[in-house]
Design a protein around this motif. Sequence first.
Motif, mmCIF file in Angstrom:
data_model
loop_
_atom_site.group_PDB
_atom_site.id
_atom_site.type_symbol
_atom_site.label_atom_id
_atom_site.label_comp_id
_atom_site.label_asym_id
_atom_site.label_seq_id
_atom_site.Cartn_x
_atom_site.Cartn_y
_atom_site.Cartn_z
ATOM 1 N N SER A 103 0.699 -1.218 0.248
ATOM 2 C CA SER A 103 -0.139 0.000 0.100
ATOM 3 C C SER A 103 1.144 1.215 0.024
ATOM 4 O O SER A 103 0.311 2.438 -0.507
ATOM 5 N N ILE A 106 1.501 2.478 -3.454
ATOM 6 C CA ILE A 106 0.553 3.123 -4.171
ATOM 7 C C ILE A 106 0.412 4.515 -3.736
ATOM 8 O O ILE A 106 0.113 5.566 -4.381
ATOM 9 N N LYS A 133 -3.199 12.148 -9.933
ATOM 10 C CA LYS A 133 -4.480 12.119 -10.651
ATOM 11 C C LYS A 133 -4.608 13.296 -11.534
ATOM 12 O O LYS A 133 -5.816 13.535 -12.052
ATOM 13 N N ASP A 154 -9.967 7.026 -13.051
ATOM 14 C CA ASP A 154 -9.311 5.960 -12.140
ATOM 15 C C ASP A 154 -8.953 5.083 -13.004
ATOM 16 O O ASP A 154 -7.960 4.280 -12.706
ATOM 17 N N ALA A 155 -9.699 4.696 -14.053
ATOM 18 C CA ALA A 155 -9.274 3.418 -14.929
ATOM 19 C C ALA A 155 -7.808 3.878 -15.501
ATOM 20 O O ALA A 155 -6.930 3.015 -15.557
ATOM 21 N N TRP A 207 -5.706 6.162 -14.661
ATOM 22 C CA TRP A 207 -4.667 6.274 -13.407
ATOM 23 C C TRP A 207 -4.259 4.810 -12.918
ATOM 24 O O TRP A 207 -2.798 4.769 -12.916
ATOM 25 N N LYS A 208 -4.950 3.735 -12.805
ATOM 26 C CA LYS A 208 -4.625 2.572 -12.430
ATOM 27 C C LYS A 208 -3.635 1.911 -13.705
ATOM 28 O O LYS A 208 -2.533 1.381 -13.137
ATOM 29 N N GLN A 209 -4.068 2.242 -14.755
ATOM 30 C CA GLN A 209 -3.175 1.869 -15.865
ATOM 31 C C GLN A 209 -1.740 2.407 -15.801
ATOM 32 O O GLN A 209 -0.550 1.864 -15.850
ATOM 33 N N VAL A 229 -0.309 3.549 -12.920
ATOM 34 C CA VAL A 229 0.528 2.942 -11.863
ATOM 35 C C VAL A 229 0.895 1.592 -12.134
ATOM 36 O O VAL A 229 2.049 1.421 -11.659
ATOM 37 N N THR A 230 0.262 0.941 -12.843
ATOM 38 C CA THR A 230 0.778 -0.352 -13.109
ATOM 39 C C THR A 230 1.873 -0.541 -13.972
ATOM 40 O O THR A 230 3.116 -1.156 -13.868
ATOM 41 N N SER A 288 4.994 0.834 -12.353
ATOM 42 C CA SER A 288 5.551 0.046 -11.159
ATOM 43 C C SER A 288 6.555 -1.067 -11.674
ATOM 44 O O SER A 288 7.328 -1.594 -11.107
#
Length: 141
Positions: free
Chosen positions: A19, A22, A48, A67-68, A70-72, A74-75, A78
């Motif tokens: 966590s 993130i 964001k 959000d979708a 942003w998740k991409q 972040v993925t 990483s």
Amino acid sequence: MRILSLLLLTIFIGTSCSSQKITDMTTTQMEYSAVSRGLYKKILVQNKTVSIINGKNTDAVVSKISDAKWKQIVTEFSKVNLESIPTLKAPTEKRFYDGAAIANLKVVQNQKTYETQGFDNGNPPKEIEKLVNLLLDFTKE
């Protein structure tokens, strides 16, 4: 009882570390820039939000990232080894003879800056290609 305590402690530490990664993205800043005689493009992504400048004398256009999306980001972020960013080699050299704008990716995380060497706009090193393409998608919207 000791084994159970050790197991719970291990799970707790593992969860807090994942966590934390993130959470670190909220303070991480990514900047993509592309410059040539006729092109100036700067994309700044942080917490964001995205700020886009197209042209030297233009104001930045700031918008929220879904959000979708942003998740991409972040993925893909990483998957990038930040320590290797300065040593990445560009796959092509069109920028040497004005065949492409000179592009650059700069990441600031935990008050430390990681910056690529110049590469051709639209043709980044393979290690950061997906992340750069996600950033470039903002200019197409």
